[in-house]
Design a protein around this motif. Structure first.
Motif, PDB file in Angstrom:
ATOM      1  N   GLY A 105      14.592  -2.755  -7.995  1.00 46.83           N
ATOM      2  CA  GLY A 105      14.609  -4.034  -8.683  1.00 46.83           C
ATOM      3  C   GLY A 105      13.235  -4.511  -9.100  1.00 46.83           C
ATOM      4  N   GLY A 106      12.342  -3.582  -9.407  1.00 46.12           N
ATOM      5  CA  GLY A 106      10.987  -3.951  -9.777  1.00 46.12           C
ATOM      6  C   GLY A 106      10.045  -4.063  -8.588  1.00 46.12           C
ATOM      7  N   ARG A 107      10.581  -3.925  -7.379  1.00 44.19           N
ATOM      8  CA  ARG A 107       9.738  -4.035  -6.187  1.00 44.19           C
ATOM      9  C   ARG A 107       8.959  -2.744  -5.985  1.00 44.19           C
ATOM     10  NH1 ARG A 107      12.743  -3.526  -2.242  1.00 44.19           N
ATOM     11  NH2 ARG A 107      11.650  -4.619  -0.551  1.00 44.19           N
ATOM     12  N   ILE A 108       7.668  -2.891  -5.694  1.00 44.81           N
ATOM     13  CA  ILE A 108       6.804  -1.762  -5.366  1.00 44.81           C
ATOM     14  C   ILE A 108       5.972  -2.153  -4.152  1.00 44.81           C
ATOM     15  CG2 ILE A 108       6.694  -0.926  -7.752  1.00 44.81           C
ATOM     16  CD1 ILE A 108       3.904  -2.186  -7.945  1.00 44.81           C
ATOM     17  N   ALA A 109       5.324  -1.178  -3.544  1.00 46.66           N
ATOM     18  CA  ALA A 109       4.464  -1.449  -2.391  1.00 46.66           C
ATOM     19  C   ALA A 109       3.070  -0.900  -2.667  1.00 46.66           C
ATOM     20  CB  ALA A 109       5.036  -0.826  -1.127  1.00 46.66           C
ATOM     21  N   LEU A 110       2.073  -1.773  -2.607  1.00 52.02           N
ATOM     22  CA  LEU A 110       0.675  -1.352  -2.666  1.00 52.02           C
ATOM     23  C   LEU A 110       0.186  -1.152  -1.243  1.00 52.02           C
ATOM     24  CD1 LEU A 110      -0.731  -3.850  -5.342  1.00 52.02           C
ATOM     25  CD2 LEU A 110       0.196  -1.543  -5.701  1.00 52.02           C
ATOM     26  N   THR A 111      -0.353   0.017  -0.945  1.00 57.75           N
ATOM     27  CA  THR A 111      -0.834   0.305   0.402  1.00 57.75           C
ATOM     28  C   THR A 111      -2.288   0.745   0.336  1.00 57.75           C
ATOM     29  OG1 THR A 111      -0.147   2.642   0.408  1.00 57.75           O
ATOM     30  CG2 THR A 111       1.496   0.992   1.099  1.00 57.75           C
ATOM     31  N   PHE A 112      -3.061   0.345   1.352  1.00 53.75           N
ATOM     32  CA  PHE A 112      -4.493   0.627   1.391  1.00 53.75           C
ATOM     33  C   PHE A 112      -4.835   1.243   2.742  1.00 53.75           C
ATOM     34  CE2 PHE A 112      -3.807  -2.769  -1.606  1.00 53.75           C
ATOM     35  CZ  PHE A 112      -4.611  -2.416  -2.682  1.00 53.75           C
ATOM     36  N   ASP A 113      -5.448   2.428   2.703  1.00 55.44           N
ATOM     37  CA  ASP A 113      -5.748   3.195   3.910  1.00 55.44           C
ATOM     38  C   ASP A 113      -7.230   3.149   4.288  1.00 55.44           C
ATOM     39  OD1 ASP A 113      -3.114   3.945   3.727  1.00 55.44           O
ATOM     40  OD2 ASP A 113      -3.489   6.096   3.872  1.00 55.44           O
ATOM     41  N   SER A 244      -3.327   6.286 -13.572  1.00 55.99           N
ATOM     42  CA  SER A 244      -2.361   6.959 -12.704  1.00 55.99           C
ATOM     43  C   SER A 244      -1.301   5.983 -12.219  1.00 55.99           C
ATOM     44  CB  SER A 244      -3.076   7.606 -11.516  1.00 55.99           C
ATOM     45  OG  SER A 244      -3.564   6.641 -10.609  1.00 55.99           O
ATOM     46  N   VAL A 245      -1.697   4.743 -11.945  1.00 57.96           N
ATOM     47  CA  VAL A 245      -0.735   3.748 -11.493  1.00 57.96           C
ATOM     48  C   VAL A 245       0.198   3.340 -12.624  1.00 57.96           C
ATOM     49  CG1 VAL A 245      -0.455   1.400 -10.612  1.00 57.96           C
ATOM     50  CG2 VAL A 245      -2.242   2.875  -9.672  1.00 57.96           C
ATOM     51  N   LEU A 246      -0.371   2.963 -13.758  1.00 62.40           N
ATOM     52  CA  LEU A 246       0.443   2.466 -14.868  1.00 62.40           C
ATOM     53  C   LEU A 246       1.340   3.556 -15.448  1.00 62.40           C
ATOM     54  CD1 LEU A 246      -2.185   0.211 -16.690  1.00 62.40           C
ATOM     55  CD2 LEU A 246      -0.443  -0.452 -15.013  1.00 62.40           C
ATOM     56  N   ARG A 247       0.901   4.802 -15.361  1.00 61.31           N
ATOM     57  CA  ARG A 247       1.681   5.914 -15.919  1.00 61.31           C
ATOM     58  C   ARG A 247       2.851   6.303 -15.022  1.00 61.31           C
ATOM     59  NH1 ARG A 247      -2.077   9.871 -15.712  1.00 61.31           N
ATOM     60  NH2 ARG A 247      -1.301  10.465 -13.641  1.00 61.31           N
ATOM     61  N   ASP A 248       2.643   6.293 -13.706  1.00 61.81           N
ATOM     62  CA  ASP A 248       3.618   6.876 -12.790  1.00 61.81           C
ATOM     63  C   ASP A 248       4.429   5.864 -11.989  1.00 61.81           C
ATOM     64  OD1 ASP A 248       2.748   9.381 -13.588  1.00 61.81           O
ATOM     65  OD2 ASP A 248       1.213   9.487 -12.022  1.00 61.81           O
ATOM     66  N   GLY A 252      10.542   0.859  -6.830  1.00 60.95           N
ATOM     67  CA  GLY A 252      10.525   1.424  -5.493  1.00 60.95           C
ATOM     68  C   GLY A 252       9.305   2.242  -5.137  1.00 60.95           C
ATOM     69  N   THR A 253       8.352   2.384  -6.049  1.00 59.66           N
ATOM     70  CA  THR A 253       7.179   3.209  -5.792  1.00 59.66           C
ATOM     71  C   THR A 253       6.325   2.639  -4.661  1.00 59.66           C
ATOM     72  OG1 THR A 253       7.033   4.073  -8.048  1.00 59.66           O
ATOM     73  CG2 THR A 253       4.997   4.029  -6.776  1.00 59.66           C
ATOM     74  N   ILE A 254       5.864   3.516  -3.785  1.00 56.09           N
ATOM     75  CA  ILE A 254       4.861   3.174  -2.777  1.00 56.09           C
ATOM     76  C   ILE A 254       3.546   3.792  -3.236  1.00 56.09           C
ATOM     77  CG2 ILE A 254       4.147   3.393  -0.371  1.00 56.09           C
ATOM     78  CD1 ILE A 254       7.092   3.613   0.397  1.00 56.09           C
ATOM     79  N   VAL A 255       2.569   2.943  -3.518  1.00 57.15           N
ATOM     80  CA  VAL A 255       1.293   3.361  -4.110  1.00 57.15           C
ATOM     81  C   VAL A 255       0.254   3.545  -3.014  1.00 57.15           C
ATOM     82  CG1 VAL A 255      -0.504   2.803  -5.787  1.00 57.15           C
ATOM     83  CG2 VAL A 255       1.861   2.045  -6.185  1.00 57.15           C
ATOM     84  N   LEU A 256      -0.421   4.686  -3.028  1.00 58.23           N
ATOM     85  CA  LEU A 256      -1.457   4.976  -2.048  1.00 58.23           C
ATOM     86  C   LEU A 256      -2.842   4.694  -2.633  1.00 58.23           C
ATOM     87  CD1 LEU A 256      -2.491   6.203   0.638  1.00 58.23           C
ATOM     88  CD2 LEU A 256      -2.424   8.437  -0.491  1.00 58.23           C
ATOM     89  N   CYS A 257      -3.572   3.787  -1.991  1.00 58.58           N
ATOM     90  CA  CYS A 257      -4.956   3.462  -2.348  1.00 58.58           C
ATOM     91  C   CYS A 257      -5.777   3.440  -1.058  1.00 58.58           C
ATOM     92  CB  CYS A 257      -5.049   2.094  -3.034  1.00 58.58           C
ATOM     93  SG  CYS A 257      -3.899   1.806  -4.386  1.00 58.58           S
ATOM     94  N   HIS A 258      -7.079   3.172  -1.189  1.00 58.68           N
ATOM     95  CA  HIS A 258      -7.957   3.115  -0.026  1.00 58.68           C
ATOM     96  C   HIS A 258      -8.910   1.933  -0.130  1.00 58.68           C
ATOM     97  CE1 HIS A 258      -6.580   7.294  -0.140  1.00 58.68           C
ATOM     98  NE2 HIS A 258      -6.814   7.328   1.156  1.00 58.68           N
ATOM     99  N   ASP A 259      -9.022   1.201   0.977  1.00 54.75           N
ATOM    100  CA  ASP A 259     -10.010   0.126   1.048  1.00 54.75           C
ATOM    101  C   ASP A 259     -11.127   0.475   2.020  1.00 54.75           C
ATOM    102  OD1 ASP A 259      -8.177  -0.101   3.223  1.00 54.75           O
ATOM    103  OD2 ASP A 259      -8.887  -2.141   3.597  1.00 54.75           O
TER     104      ASP A 259
END
Length: 290
Positions: A105-113, A244-248, A252-259
């Motif tokens: 439903g448009g929900r995604i998760a931004l995650t920072f490792d 990479s984010v806007l393209r893929d 329901g996507t869980i996005v992997l990033c790093h802080d």
């Protein structure tokens, strides 16, 4: 007072210790597979280190980790896997990590490792607060023990704090007792600082196997994976991360990033760039739900 979820987790721990402890920890076989060289190091020394104002005493270490940290590569999840079911009322030991949010439903998760980091974590938090969205921060215990106030800052912003082990080893290369120590020490620290243990754990390099998944369940956590790797750990450039984010991205996507883990200025700039564009496209960043 403990929350109902925390009480349920305590019951879950007791159940799984009895049902799983005798056999599952001896099971071999890797659930995730390597798909070429990539990855992230826990630290590379490039981020300035400030003296912590209120250092928390680290939980006692369990059995020492075996060997040095693995090379900097990333293990990627299989596509299309589903979790193992369990009878009603019984906790399940998952066969793999959670890679997508249910009911997109448009929900995604931004995650920072790999944080918390005294330089980059606050910058990410300010951007998220500007747009009033939630994210998940998968913290390394040896970083969190130095900067407990950053754990409070994350939680006070409405974000989830997840367990990313104590020293960022490849868990499947450890004996079960050592893998348990890596996860348990970090959970204990998070509970000591925030008053409740984490609901989620992310294995370094995304690498779980039946033994470590059983440990994760025994500690009352769900394994968190990802379905979109920004490869920001390699510092490919802000534009590359944004594209990479806007393209893929999709529902329901869980996005992997790093802080944390090094110079994350490109990640910060990319989040500042792609986040409003995701919102304009109808995506809603949320915390993953159990």
């Amino acid at each position: 007072m403990k929350s109902e979820n925390h009480t349920n987790r305590q019951g879950r721990r007791s159940f799984v210790r009895g049902a799983v402890g005798l056999g599952a920890l001896a099971v071999g076989g890797v659930v995730s597979r390597a798909c070429g060289p990539s990855g992230h190091a826990a630290t590379d020394g490039s981020a300035p280190a400030a003296a912590p104002p209120h250092r928390v005493q680290a939980p006692a270490a369990g059995p020492p980790a075996a060997g040095a940290r693995p090379p900097t590569y990333r293990l990627r999840p299989f596509a299309g896997e589903t979790s193992m079911g369990a009878p009603a009322g019984n906790p399940a030991v998952r066969t793999h990590a959670v890679y997508f949010l249910e009911d997109g439903g448009g929900r995604i998760a931004l995650t920072f490792d790999d944080g918390p980091d005294p330089v980059y974590t606050p910058q990410v938090l300010r951007i998220l607060a500007q747009y009033n969205v939630q994210a998940t921060f998968c913290v390394i215990g040896e970083n969190a023990v130095q900067y407990p106030q950053l754990l409070h800052d994350i939680a006070n912003g409405g974000h989830a704090v997840a367990n990313h082990t104590w020293t960022h080893p490849q868990l499947t290369k450890l004996k079960p007792a050592a893998a348990r120590s890596e996860l348990e020490r970090t959970s204990d620290l998070i509970e000591k600082v925030l008053g409740a243990p984490p609901d989620w754990a992310r294995a370094p390099y995304g690498d779980w196997n039946p033994a470590t998944l059983a440990v994760c369940a025994d500690l009352g956590m769900e394994p968190l994976g990802w379905s979109l790797d920004t490869n920001d750990w390699a510092r490919p450039g802000t534009n590359s991360i944004t594209k990479s984010v806007l393209r893929d991205v999709k529902d329901g996507t869980i996005v992997l990033c790093h802080d944390g883990g090094g110079d994350r200025s490109q990640t910060v700039d990319a989040v500042r760039d792609y986040l409003p564009r995701l919102l304009d496209s109808g995506y809603v960043p949320v915390r993953p739900e159990l």
